[in-house]
Structures are given as structure tokens and as C-alpha cells.
Design a protein around this motif. Structure first.
Motif, PDB file in Angstrom:
ATOM      1  N   ASN A   1      -6.760   2.172   2.151  1.00 22.01           N
ATOM      2  CA  ASN A   1      -5.795   1.527   1.253  1.00 22.01           C
ATOM      3  C   ASN A   1      -4.575   2.395   0.962  1.00 22.01           C
ATOM      4  OD1 ASN A   1      -6.903   3.373  -0.509  1.00 22.01           O
ATOM      5  ND2 ASN A   1      -7.855   1.855  -1.838  1.00 22.01           N
ATOM      6  N   SER A   2      -4.383   3.444   1.748  1.00 21.31           N
ATOM      7  CA  SER A   2      -3.147   4.222   1.709  1.00 21.31           C
ATOM      8  C   SER A   2      -2.968   4.916   3.055  1.00 21.31           C
ATOM      9  CB  SER A   2      -3.143   5.243   0.563  1.00 21.31           C
ATOM     10  OG  SER A   2      -4.075   6.278   0.803  1.00 21.31           O
TER      11      SER A   2
ATOM     12  N   ILE B   1       0.857  -1.181   0.000  1.00 22.35           N
ATOM     13  CA  ILE B   1       0.000   0.000   0.000  1.00 22.35           C
ATOM     14  C   ILE B   1       0.898   1.238   0.000  1.00 22.35           C
ATOM     15  CG2 ILE B   1      -1.960  -1.138   1.114  1.00 22.35           C
ATOM     16  CD1 ILE B   1      -1.179   0.275   3.686  1.00 22.35           C
TER      17      ILE B   1
ATOM     18  N   TYR C   1       6.179   2.500  -0.162  1.00 20.65           N
ATOM     19  CA  TYR C   1       5.170   1.455   0.003  1.00 20.65           C
ATOM     20  C   TYR C   1       5.447   0.640   1.253  1.00 20.65           C
ATOM     21  CZ  TYR C   1       4.057   2.756  -4.721  1.00 20.65           C
ATOM     22  OH  TYR C   1       3.699   3.487  -5.816  1.00 20.65           O
TER      23      TYR C   1
END
Length: 129
Positions: free
Chosen positions: A86-87, A21, A38
């Protein structure tokens, strides 16, 4: 309840924990974006455990604790998550001279990895800090 409205953490790193992510890393005081990297589950858990920004290096295919060799560590003060979970944003206090592995003309690391801008003619111009 939908991810957008729950107070439950629902990060999904995939069944094996290796789904990556994106993590935006910002200076907590200036809000300047320092790095986009990430994290997999292991990198995220190491960040939470150690309090130091840890990522997954896609090029080296291993965990990367920012600054471990250079001394330019990033102390994580707060972690934020987006609406779809998701981030992430790591709000950090830089503990060294800079956040980037690239060096300026004096040999010091740039404070951010975003030290150039795109100008007409598809050229790059260095930004003065």
C-alpha cells in the motif's frame, strides 16, 4: 496467500482506480529522500510506461509528471513496494538541477523537498547541501 508473502503484485487503487497511495521518491545513488507524493492507478501506470516519475497532484487534481515544465525530470530506475502493498518507493536518477519546485538563494531548485529541519522554538533552519 497473504500480500506479505506473495510474488503477485496486489496494489489496490480502489474500484475506480482513484484511491491514492503514498510514493517516497529517493535518489538511487545517495538514497536521499527527494519527494513524498501520491499516485493513483493512472499515475502509476504512466510511471511504468514512460519510465519517468508521475504522480497525482492532490491540489490540482490531475496527473503530475515531475519536471515536465521545469526540465527536472526523475528517471525511475526501480520501484519497490512495502509489505502490505500500500505504498511505493521510486528509486530515481534526477535528470535536471533538482527535485523541488522551491528555489534556493541562487535561483536553482533544491535537490530535495526536505531542505529544512525543525529546531527548538518551532523554527525552521535551512540545511546546507
Amino acid at each position: 496467500m497473504a500480500k506479505e508473502y506473495t510474488t503477485e503484485l496486489m496494489l489496490d487503487f480502489g474500484a475506480d482506480g482513484n484511491q491514492l497511495i503514498p510514493v517516497v521518491t529517493q535518489d538511487i545513488k545517495t538514497k536521499e529522500v527527494l519527494i513524498l507524493a501520491y499516485a493513483n492507478k493512472e499515475a502509476y501506470e504512466e510511471t511504468r510506461r514512460s519510465g519517468l516519475a508521475t504522480y497525482y497532484s492532490r491540489s490540482r487534481k490531475e496527473l503530475w509528471k515531475k519536471g515536465l515544465t521545469s526540465g527536472d525530470l526523475l528517471k525511475v530506475e526501480e520501484i519497490r513496494i512495502n509489505c502490505e502493498q500500500n505504498s511505493l518507493i521510486y528509486l530515481v536518477t534526477p535528470l535536471g538541477k533538482g527535485a523541488c519546485h522551491a528555489k534556493n538563494e541562487s535561483g536553482s531548485p533544491y535537490s530535495t523537498c526536505y531542505y529544512r529541519r525543525i529546531i527548538p522554538g518551532n523554527k525552521l533552519e535551512f540545511i546546507e547541501f
